[in-house]
Design a protein around this motif. Structure first.
Motif, mmCIF file in Angstrom:
data_model
loop_
_atom_site.group_PDB
_atom_site.id
_atom_site.type_symbol
_atom_site.label_atom_id
_atom_site.label_comp_id
_atom_site.label_asym_id
_atom_site.label_seq_id
_atom_site.Cartn_x
_atom_site.Cartn_y
_atom_site.Cartn_z
ATOM 1 N N ALA A 231 -11.418 12.213 30.778
ATOM 2 C CA ALA A 231 -10.491 11.158 31.202
ATOM 3 C C ALA A 231 -9.152 11.276 30.479
ATOM 4 N N ARG A 232 -9.170 11.613 29.195
ATOM 5 C CA ARG A 232 -7.924 11.774 28.443
ATOM 6 C C ARG A 232 -7.149 13.001 28.918
ATOM 7 N N GLY A 233 -7.889 14.071 29.254
ATOM 8 C CA GLY A 233 -7.225 15.274 29.724
ATOM 9 C C GLY A 233 -6.530 15.088 31.057
ATOM 10 N N LEU A 234 -7.078 14.220 31.903
ATOM 11 C CA LEU A 234 -6.501 14.001 33.233
ATOM 12 C C LEU A 234 -5.201 13.200 33.193
ATOM 13 N N ARG B 52 2.121 6.788 32.883
ATOM 14 C CA ARG B 52 0.805 7.362 32.648
ATOM 15 C C ARG B 52 -0.143 6.982 33.783
ATOM 16 N N PRO B 53 -0.754 7.940 34.486
ATOM 17 C CA PRO B 53 -1.643 7.603 35.606
ATOM 18 C C PRO B 53 -2.974 7.047 35.098
ATOM 19 N N PRO B 54 -3.573 6.109 35.828
ATOM 20 C CA PRO B 54 -4.892 5.577 35.435
ATOM 21 C C PRO B 54 -5.969 6.648 35.595
ATOM 22 N N THR B 55 -6.808 6.798 34.584
ATOM 23 C CA THR B 55 -7.914 7.764 34.637
ATOM 24 C C THR B 55 -9.214 7.141 34.122
ATOM 25 N N SER B 56 -9.337 5.845 34.305
ATOM 26 C CA SER B 56 -10.481 5.108 33.756
ATOM 27 C C SER B 56 -11.734 5.202 34.617
ATOM 28 N N HIS B 57 -11.600 5.591 35.884
ATOM 29 C CA HIS B 57 -12.729 5.618 36.807
ATOM 30 C C HIS B 57 -13.049 7.067 37.195
ATOM 31 N N PHE B 58 -14.289 7.303 37.498
ATOM 32 C CA PHE B 58 -14.722 8.620 37.960
ATOM 33 C C PHE B 58 -15.894 8.431 38.916
ATOM 34 N N HIS B 59 -16.297 9.496 39.587
ATOM 35 C CA HIS B 59 -17.431 9.391 40.501
ATOM 36 C C HIS B 59 -18.359 10.586 40.351
ATOM 37 N N LEU C 132 -12.806 0.363 25.510
ATOM 38 C CA LEU C 132 -12.842 1.791 25.185
ATOM 39 C C LEU C 132 -11.553 2.461 25.649
ATOM 40 N N CYS C 133 -11.120 2.126 26.859
ATOM 41 C CA CYS C 133 -9.892 2.724 27.391
ATOM 42 C C CYS C 133 -8.685 2.370 26.529
ATOM 43 N N ASN C 134 -8.646 1.149 26.039
ATOM 44 C CA ASN C 134 -7.526 0.767 25.183
ATOM 45 C C ASN C 134 -7.591 1.470 23.836
ATOM 46 N N LYS C 135 -8.777 1.752 23.345
ATOM 47 C CA LYS C 135 -8.909 2.478 22.088
ATOM 48 C C LYS C 135 -8.424 3.913 22.225
ATOM 49 N N PHE C 136 -8.735 4.554 23.350
ATOM 50 C CA PHE C 136 -8.408 5.966 23.547
ATOM 51 C C PHE C 136 -7.183 6.162 24.449
ATOM 52 N N THR C 137 -6.383 5.112 24.602
ATOM 53 C CA THR C 137 -5.137 5.149 25.395
ATOM 54 C C THR C 137 -5.355 5.755 26.777
#
Length: 724
Positions: free
Chosen positions: A463-466, A481-488, A529-534
């Motif tokens: 997620a951070r790499g994306l 910064r694009p949102p990368t919090s979701h995946f499938h 978690l997302c806020n911790k890892f930006t």
């Protein structure tokens, strides 16, 4: 700065606390009056969840911790108290099961005696007794509540006798269930007769199982029962042996209970079973096969169970799935039937209703008083993101916002919500999971739990790499910064993420077709978690194609999960230690996971935490603690001031008696200080030594042995919840 009166601040804090409450905590005023009717907010319109629970069907209500299962139970019982023909009983099945357990050493001693009951039979007997004891005690409590209502005055007149006689009948039923009843199973009796010159008296030997009756905390003093007798007279001695069989017919007791309830016009009994998924798998099967399934299937429509369980942790046994209702309280199951936008809108609206109702009841103020007026819609959206519409998570978040903003006279804004969500993630979710490395289980079991940390790390890294990924056309058009919090992932692999989801690292967000037409499950990383890892949370808006943002090919983590399975899992026989490739899993499952090599062992799938294996192996066995004791240390370590056992029990979802007992054990090991406050109440404080060992050590660093830290290793051998 905003001006908040002391009453407003107290009301906000109490509202947050009411959402944090665990298990059976009553929502009531200081005077004891129930607030459940005023505070209850159904997740669906027209109180649909409540109405489903009230139907005369056995119902499983499924949801993660904090989704409001116990609150729905409490609201349903409140509604049922107004019914003349229905009575309810609340049973904490985990407590009932633990109270029925026998200390393993005592069980071994009993099994060594001649002519004793098999261990499995004794276990079933004690479980029957504990369950009936808990149900009848709960019925008494409910009937006592009913009798205080004016509607029950006519029942007193109808039966023409004191209402107390019904209670006497229930007490007699309990006494009958707790008594030792035997029948002889000897077809013929053999007597040995010999002449003797003296006389002697015969004695009878019995070892029995007795239960103590309490409407709130059932207790058992188990042992085994068999009988022998002898008679004698001067000059002639006759001895004989008789084989006796214990008789415990649960159906008979249910019929007697039905007849007692029919005397006062009650035709149905709703039994609310809480903490079902907290049982170990083997205990869950025993409870269902021994108690729930039989009573559900042949109670002649008297008993209707309402069972609270976690997703993926439900065992039905012989209960017919087609004849029960299932209610799921998690996000996607409640709101994900249309599209993602509609799902989010419904969840946000539920979050808004829940907060507004609590603040109105406790603070007597609207939300405008506490939340910044600008970007009102953004406030509610981020409150939903931070909690996923989970009431308990919402309670913690509001409490942290109270501490960080309101007591300083500042209103709550989006930035404060982000900070509070990160704090909740770090203190409650991440820290609690990290303490599993000290869990008193086998290395393979701890490895299996901790290997998920490997998987989570890989997901976070992807997620951070994306964030800087520019190969996708849709990403190029996003400013900032694009949102990368979701995946499938493909739906067949979503079960691999179930434990991470149960512990709130992830949330199942939606199910839809991806760009290639495959059915995929969309997951959202924890907002804190997302806020911790930006990692930016959510999805872009403003363009039609953003509706499919979460199923863009760059967010397909299927290959990541497949790679994890290949490198972090293996199949091992528990008898001969033979290892098999994961490609053989389907074939092994066809034969019940029987080992092809030794034909006697059972193969299990073991997770291997490659990244954290060295850290786990470095932990001394002397430092390992049961889950409850780890929970006590974690709660004390994050709470600050000394805590009462009842407050700790609320955090851990267990009884205060259990916390008190385990607190004494921790004190003997030098990990907890036990003291009394000015009012004489017992309180616990974590020691600096415990903080250094269990809370301050880094995850990837070595952990010393217990002796290095001066930890006493004088723990008594004890089975959790055992009765000796």
């Amino acid at each position: 700065m905003a001006e908040f009166t002391p009453a407003a601040l107290t009301g906000f804090r109490d509202a947050a606390q009411s959402l944090k409450l665990y298990r059976r905590a009553e929502l009531s005023t200081e005077g004891g009056s129930s607030l459940i009717e005023d505070l209850y907010v159904d997740p669906l319109p027209e109180d649909h969840i409540l109405q489903t629970i009230l139907k005369p069907n056995t119902t499983f209500i499924i949801g993660r911790k904090g989704t409001g299962k116990s609150t729905v139970f409490q609201r349903a019982q409140h509604e049922l108290r107004a019914s003349d023909s229905i009575v309810s009983a609340y049973v904490d099945i985990k407590t009932v099961y633990e109270s029925s357990q026998v200390d393993p050493s005592l069980l071994a001693d009993i099994s060594a005696l001649p002519s004793t009951l098999p261990a499995a039979s004794l276990e079933r007997l004690l479980l029957y007794r504990a369950f009936l004891q808990a149900v009848i005690g709960a019925i008494r409590q409910e009937l006592e509540t009913k009798v205080r209502r004016t509607i029950w005055q006519k029942i007193k007149a109808t039966i023409g006798q004191p209402f107390g006689e019904l209670f006497e009948g229930l007490d007699e039923l309990l006494d009958a269930a707790n008594s030792d009843r035997f029948i002889s199973v000897l077809a013929t009796r053999t007597e040995n007769i010999r002449e003797t010159g003296q006389s002697s008296d015969g004695t009878a030997l019995g070892i029995g199982a007795a239960a103590s009756v309490s409407p709130t905390a059932p207790g058992l003093n188990p042992s085994l029962s068999y009988s022998a007798s002898a008679s004698s007279s001067s000059g002639t001695e006759r001895t004989f042996a008789d084989v006796l069989l214990r008789v415990f017919d649960v159906k008979e007791y249910v019929i007697q209970l039905r007849d007692l309830l029919h005397q006062v016009g009650i035709r149905q009994l709703y039994v609310f079973i809480d903490d079902f998924s907290e049982l170990p798998p083997e205990a869950m099967e025993l409870v269902v096969d021994t108690v729930l399934a039989p009573l559900n299937n042949w109670s002649d429509e008297l008993v209707k169970f309402k069972v609270a369980a976690y997703p993926g942790r439900v065992y039905l046994g012989s209960i017919d799935k087609t004849k029960i209702d299932e209610v799921n309280l998690d996000l996607f199951s409640l709101y994900g039937t249309s599209n993602i936008t509609t799902m989010e809108e419904k969840a946000i609206e539920f979050t808004r209703r829940l907060i507004q109702k609590r603040l109105g009841a406790y603070a007597h103020l609207g939300t405008d008083e506490f939340f910044a007026p600008r970007n009102d819609d953004e406030i509610w959206r981020h409150l939903f993101y931070a909690t996923m519409a989970n009431p308990r998570n919402l309670g913690y978040l509001l409490f942290f916002l109270y501490e960080s903003k309101l007591i300083y006279g500042q209103q709550i804004n989006v930035t404060a919500i982000r900070e509070a969500a990160r704090r909740y993630y770090e203190e409650k979710i991440e820290a609690s999971f990290a303490m599993n490395r000290f869990l008193h289980e086998s290395f393979s079991e701890r490895s299996s739990i901790y290997s998920l940390r490997d998987l989570l790390d890989e997901i976070i890294e992807r997620a951070r790499g994306l964030r800087s990924h520019q190969a996708s056309e849709i990403m190029k058009d996003i400013s900032g910064r694009p949102p990368t919090s979701h995946f499938h992932v493909v739906t067949e692999l979503e079960s691999l993420l179930s434990t991470l989801e149960l512990n709130f690292f992830l949330t199942k967000y939606y199910v839809q077709s991806d760009r290639d037409g495959r059915q995929v499950t969309v997951f959202a990383l924890n907002y804190g978690l997302c806020n911790k890892f930006t990692i930016e949370f959510g999805r872009p808006t403003g363009r039609r194609e953003y509706r499919l943002y979460f199923v863009e090919r760059i967010f397909d983590y299927t290959s990541l999960l497949q790679g994890y399975v290949r490198t972090n899992q293996e199949i091992v026989c528990d008898s001969c230690a033979a290892r098999y490739e994961l490609a053989n899993l389907s074939a092994l499952q066809l034969y019940g996971m029987m080992c092809p090599s030794c034909k006697s062992g059972t193969c299990t799938v073991t997770n291997l935490p490659k990244k954290y294996e060295q850290m786990l192996r470095a932990i001394s066995d002397e430092l390992l603690l049961p889950r409850v004791e780890l929970g006590i240390l974690h709660t004390l370590g994050t709470a600050g001031p000394p805590q009462f056992p009842a407050d700790i029990a609320g955090e851990l979802d267990c009884s205060y008696q259990l916390v008190g007992k385990r607190g004494k054990i921790l004190a003997d090991r030098g990990l907890v200080l036990r003291s009394k406050n000015d009012a004489g109440r017992r309180q616990l404080t974590i020691t600096e030594q415990a903080k250094q060992i269990y809370l301050d050590s880094v995850l990837d660093g070595p952990v010393a042995s217990a002796s290095d830290h001066g930890v006493a290793d004088n723990r008594p051998e004890e089975a959790p919840g055992a009765v000796s």
